[in-house]
Design a protein around this motif. Structure first.
Motif, PDB file in Angstrom:
ATOM      1  N   GLY A  34      21.783  11.124 -23.635  1.00  0.00           N
ATOM      2  CA  GLY A  34      21.839  11.383 -25.068  1.00  0.00           C
ATOM      3  C   GLY A  34      20.672  12.198 -25.591  1.00  0.00           C
ATOM      4  N   GLU A  35      19.662  12.434 -24.772  1.00  0.00           N
ATOM      5  CA  GLU A  35      18.548  13.274 -25.194  1.00  0.00           C
ATOM      6  C   GLU A  35      18.792  14.712 -24.762  1.00  0.00           C
ATOM      7  OE1 GLU A  35      14.960   9.992 -25.150  1.00  0.00           O
ATOM      8  OE2 GLU A  35      14.695  11.852 -24.054  1.00  0.00           O
ATOM      9  N   LEU A  36      18.724  15.609 -25.727  1.00  0.00           N
ATOM     10  CA  LEU A  36      18.959  17.036 -25.502  1.00  0.00           C
ATOM     11  C   LEU A  36      17.807  17.830 -26.099  1.00  0.00           C
ATOM     12  CD1 LEU A  36      22.623  16.917 -26.761  1.00  0.00           C
ATOM     13  CD2 LEU A  36      21.945  17.164 -24.379  1.00  0.00           C
ATOM     14  N   ILE A  37      17.549  18.998 -25.523  1.00  0.00           N
ATOM     15  CA  ILE A  37      16.543  19.899 -26.061  1.00  0.00           C
ATOM     16  C   ILE A  37      17.121  21.311 -26.097  1.00  0.00           C
ATOM     17  CG2 ILE A  37      14.243  20.905 -25.796  1.00  0.00           C
ATOM     18  CD1 ILE A  37      13.490  18.419 -24.131  1.00  0.00           C
ATOM     19  N   SER A  38      17.098  21.901 -27.278  1.00  0.00           N
ATOM     20  CA  SER A  38      17.390  23.327 -27.398  1.00  0.00           C
ATOM     21  C   SER A  38      16.077  24.044 -27.079  1.00  0.00           C
ATOM     22  CB  SER A  38      17.855  23.658 -28.819  1.00  0.00           C
ATOM     23  OG  SER A  38      17.896  25.058 -29.005  1.00  0.00           O
ATOM     24  N   TYR A  39      16.111  24.926 -26.078  1.00  0.00           N
ATOM     25  CA  TYR A  39      14.923  25.609 -25.575  1.00  0.00           C
ATOM     26  C   TYR A  39      15.114  27.105 -25.808  1.00  0.00           C
ATOM     27  CZ  TYR A  39      11.513  27.157 -22.033  1.00  0.00           C
ATOM     28  OH  TYR A  39      10.469  27.750 -21.372  1.00  0.00           O
ATOM     29  N   ALA A  40      14.402  27.650 -26.785  1.00  0.00           N
ATOM     30  CA  ALA A  40      14.549  29.072 -27.113  1.00  0.00           C
ATOM     31  C   ALA A  40      13.209  29.782 -26.948  1.00  0.00           C
ATOM     32  CB  ALA A  40      15.050  29.241 -28.542  1.00  0.00           C
ATOM     33  N   VAL A  41      13.243  30.963 -26.363  1.00  0.00           N
ATOM     34  CA  VAL A  41      12.053  31.791 -26.235  1.00  0.00           C
ATOM     35  C   VAL A  41      12.193  32.950 -27.218  1.00  0.00           C
ATOM     36  CG1 VAL A  41      10.640  33.208 -24.698  1.00  0.00           C
ATOM     37  CG2 VAL A  41      11.797  31.162 -23.805  1.00  0.00           C
ATOM     38  N   TRP A  42      11.179  33.075 -28.073  1.00  0.00           N
ATOM     39  CA  TRP A  42      11.181  34.093 -29.123  1.00  0.00           C
ATOM     40  C   TRP A  42      10.046  35.086 -28.892  1.00  0.00           C
ATOM     41  CZ3 TRP A  42      14.827  34.324 -32.965  1.00  0.00           C
ATOM     42  CH2 TRP A  42      15.681  33.233 -33.058  1.00  0.00           C
ATOM     43  N   GLU A  43      10.279  36.307 -29.338  1.00  0.00           N
ATOM     44  CA  GLU A  43       9.283  37.372 -29.212  1.00  0.00           C
ATOM     45  C   GLU A  43       8.002  37.028 -29.975  1.00  0.00           C
ATOM     46  OE1 GLU A  43       9.405  41.819 -30.820  1.00  0.00           O
ATOM     47  OE2 GLU A  43      11.005  41.345 -29.385  1.00  0.00           O
ATOM     48  N   ASP A  44       8.165  36.532 -31.219  1.00  0.00           N
ATOM     49  CA  ASP A  44       7.001  36.229 -32.056  1.00  0.00           C
ATOM     50  C   ASP A  44       7.440  35.383 -33.254  1.00  0.00           C
ATOM     51  OD1 ASP A  44       8.320  38.073 -33.735  1.00  0.00           O
ATOM     52  OD2 ASP A  44       6.970  39.696 -33.183  1.00  0.00           O
ATOM     53  N   GLN A  45       6.465  34.966 -34.065  1.00  0.00           N
ATOM     54  CA  GLN A  45       6.767  34.133 -35.235  1.00  0.00           C
ATOM     55  C   GLN A  45       7.605  34.891 -36.258  1.00  0.00           C
ATOM     56  OE1 GLN A  45       6.082  30.768 -35.515  1.00  0.00           O
ATOM     57  NE2 GLN A  45       7.479  30.953 -37.258  1.00  0.00           N
ATOM     58  N   LYS A  46       7.387  36.185 -36.388  1.00  0.00           N
ATOM     59  CA  LYS A  46       8.163  37.002 -37.327  1.00  0.00           C
ATOM     60  C   LYS A  46       9.656  36.923 -36.984  1.00  0.00           C
ATOM     61  CE  LYS A  46       8.629  41.690 -39.090  1.00  0.00           C
ATOM     62  NZ  LYS A  46       8.178  43.078 -39.000  1.00  0.00           N
ATOM     63  N   SER A  47       9.978  36.933 -35.702  1.00  0.00           N
ATOM     64  CA  SER A  47      11.376  36.818 -35.273  1.00  0.00           C
ATOM     65  C   SER A  47      11.948  35.452 -35.646  1.00  0.00           C
ATOM     66  CB  SER A  47      11.491  37.023 -33.761  1.00  0.00           C
ATOM     67  OG  SER A  47      11.043  38.291 -33.384  1.00  0.00           O
ATOM     68  N   ILE A  48      11.167  34.408 -35.451  1.00  0.00           N
ATOM     69  CA  ILE A  48      11.627  33.059 -35.810  1.00  0.00           C
ATOM     70  C   ILE A  48      11.850  32.973 -37.315  1.00  0.00           C
ATOM     71  CG2 ILE A  48      10.978  30.612 -35.887  1.00  0.00           C
ATOM     72  CD1 ILE A  48       9.387  31.147 -33.261  1.00  0.00           C
ATOM     73  N   ASP A  49      10.904  33.493 -38.086  1.00  0.00           N
ATOM     74  CA  ASP A  49      11.028  33.457 -39.545  1.00  0.00           C
ATOM     75  C   ASP A  49      12.269  34.209 -40.014  1.00  0.00           C
ATOM     76  OD1 ASP A  49       8.674  31.990 -39.603  1.00  0.00           O
ATOM     77  OD2 ASP A  49       7.426  33.721 -40.149  1.00  0.00           O
ATOM     78  N   GLY A  50      12.545  35.354 -39.392  1.00  0.00           N
ATOM     79  CA  GLY A  50      13.747  36.119 -39.733  1.00  0.00           C
ATOM     80  C   GLY A  50      15.012  35.330 -39.443  1.00  0.00           C
ATOM     81  N   TYR A  51      15.025  34.674 -38.315  1.00  0.00           N
ATOM     82  CA  TYR A  51      16.174  33.830 -37.963  1.00  0.00           C
ATOM     83  C   TYR A  51      16.342  32.691 -38.964  1.00  0.00           C
ATOM     84  CZ  TYR A  51      18.393  29.782 -35.926  1.00  0.00           C
ATOM     85  OH  TYR A  51      19.160  28.660 -35.750  1.00  0.00           O
ATOM     86  N   LEU A  52      15.247  32.005 -39.304  1.00  0.00           N
ATOM     87  CA  LEU A  52      15.328  30.871 -40.217  1.00  0.00           C
ATOM     88  C   LEU A  52      15.827  31.280 -41.603  1.00  0.00           C
ATOM     89  CD1 LEU A  52      12.080  28.935 -39.239  1.00  0.00           C
ATOM     90  CD2 LEU A  52      14.457  28.378 -38.630  1.00  0.00           C
ATOM     91  N   ALA A  53      15.614  32.531 -41.983  1.00  0.00           N
ATOM     92  CA  ALA A  53      16.074  33.036 -43.280  1.00  0.00           C
ATOM     93  C   ALA A  53      17.491  33.614 -43.225  1.00  0.00           C
ATOM     94  CB  ALA A  53      15.096  34.100 -43.790  1.00  0.00           C
ATOM     95  N   SER A  54      18.087  33.622 -42.044  1.00  0.00           N
ATOM     96  CA  SER A  54      19.381  34.287 -41.859  1.00  0.00           C
ATOM     97  C   SER A  54      20.584  33.408 -42.213  1.00  0.00           C
ATOM     98  CB  SER A  54      19.527  34.760 -40.408  1.00  0.00           C
ATOM     99  OG  SER A  54      19.768  33.641 -39.558  1.00  0.00           O
ATOM    100  N   ASN A  55      21.696  34.085 -42.473  1.00  0.00           N
ATOM    101  CA  ASN A  55      22.972  33.380 -42.680  1.00  0.00           C
ATOM    102  C   ASN A  55      23.408  32.669 -41.402  1.00  0.00           C
ATOM    103  OD1 ASN A  55      23.203  34.158 -45.367  1.00  0.00           O
ATOM    104  ND2 ASN A  55      24.310  36.033 -44.836  1.00  0.00           N
ATOM    105  N   ASP A  56      23.078  33.231 -40.253  1.00  0.00           N
ATOM    106  CA  ASP A  56      23.442  32.595 -38.990  1.00  0.00           C
ATOM    107  C   ASP A  56      22.765  31.230 -38.846  1.00  0.00           C
ATOM    108  OD1 ASP A  56      25.140  34.621 -38.179  1.00  0.00           O
ATOM    109  OD2 ASP A  56      23.617  35.649 -36.987  1.00  0.00           O
TER     110      ASP A  56
END
Length: 97
Positions: A50-72
């Motif tokens: 029952g324990e799961l981890i989503s493991y994502a590698v991002w280029e930088d914080q700017k990319s993460i911030d863009g994703y968090l602000a996205s419709n997706d």
């Protein structure tokens, strides 16, 4: 420098197949197409059912911030709200050293 973003999720063992389906069919395809997302994987615990981890590698914080602000990101949140989690998911970010 790459950032590894981990999302820790706990569901009942019986709900793991639905969590895997949601990730494979709904969430991962949206994540991997984001600018700056280098990879996205789902880890399933061997020791703690029952324990799961989503493991994502991002280029930088700017990319993460863009994703968090996205419709997706909003779409992914809609999908994951249907999961019966045992506690709120926990998000952590790490830099490679």
């Amino acid at each position: 420098m790459s950032i590894v973003r981990l999302i820790f999720v706990k569901v009942s063992a019986a709900d793991v197949p639905e969590a895997e389906r949601l990730w494979k069919k709904e969430c991962a395809p949206l994540m991997i197409k984001q600018k700056g997302c280098r990879s996205e994987e789902l880890l399933k615990s061997i020791d703690a059912p029952g324990e799961l981890i989503s493991y994502a590698v991002w280029e930088d914080q700017k990319s993460i911030d863009g994703y968090l602000a996205s419709n997706d990101h909003q779409e992914i949140k809609k999908h994951t709200r249907s999961l019966k989690t045992k506690q709120l998911p926990e998000v952590k970010a790490y830099k490679l050293v």
